[in-house]
Design an enzyme around this catalytic site. Structure first.
Site, PDB file in Angstrom:
ATOM      1  CB  SER A  50      -0.040   8.507   4.020  1.00  0.00           C
ATOM      2  OG  SER A  50      -0.082  10.105   3.887  1.00  0.00           O
ATOM      3  CB  CYS A  51       3.822   7.653   0.102  1.00  0.00           C
ATOM      4  SG  CYS A  51       4.285   9.417  -0.758  1.00  0.00           S
ATOM      5  CD  GLN A  52       6.111   2.690  -1.733  1.00  0.00           C
ATOM      6  OE1 GLN A  52       6.540   2.073  -0.721  1.00  0.00           O
ATOM      7  NE2 GLN A  52       6.549   2.802  -2.817  1.00  0.00           N
ATOM      8  CB  ALA A  53       2.284   1.666   4.220  1.00  0.00           C
ATOM      9  CB  ALA A 143       6.044   5.679   1.498  1.00  0.00           C
TER      10      ALA A 143
END
Length: 144
Positions: A50-53, A143
């Site tokens: 769950s960093c970018q998406a 991510a």
């Protein structure tokens, strides 16, 4: 169809496409065709990358086979998930744990993704294989 047969099928499918734009469109379309994840599984305990998406993953074992559902809030990421699930989901747990996924290299996917997405798809595969071998999904710290 075996894991390797599914990989080979993807390799043939992608080799017939002339441009990476066409391949990206295919990946996005595969994500759109990914069966919807039950809303009950889109919860924090299933949110693992769950960093970018945002990516939610749920798995169920039935008769020695691992069935995986997943979802993402990003089109490309959802397509990458669809590629991995197409190859792995529904196979025997031992087959998943012992599999060597070569389709990513054969279709040159890593070279055409951002470093985060490239690392993320590999982390997703590693997490699923760890789940198959150890019975627990390992959260990746990157991510896709």
């Amino acid at each position: 169809m075996t894991i390797n047969q599914r990989q080979d099928e993807l390799i043939v499918r992608f080799s017939k496409m002339e441009s990476w734009l066409e391949k990206y469109k295919c990946i996005i379309q595969m994500g759109k065709e990914l069966p919807a994840m039950d809303a009950a599984y889109r919860r924090d305990s299933n949110l693992i990358w769950s960093c970018q998406a945002m990516v939610w993953v749920h798995s169920e074992e039935k008769e020695g086979r691992l069935f995986i559902t997943a979802d993402s809030d990003a089109f490309i990421t959802k397509g990458l998930i669809a590629l991995v699930l197409y190859v792995l989901s529904g196979h025997l747990i031992t087959e998943i744990a012992d599999s060597s996924l070569y389709f990513i290299d054969k279709i040159n996917l890593k070279e055409h993704l951002t470093p985060n997405k490239s690392n993320g798809i590999l982390a997703m595969i590693n997490g699923i294989q760890t789940l198959a071998s150890e019975g627990k999904l390992v959260a990746a710290n990157c991510a896709i």
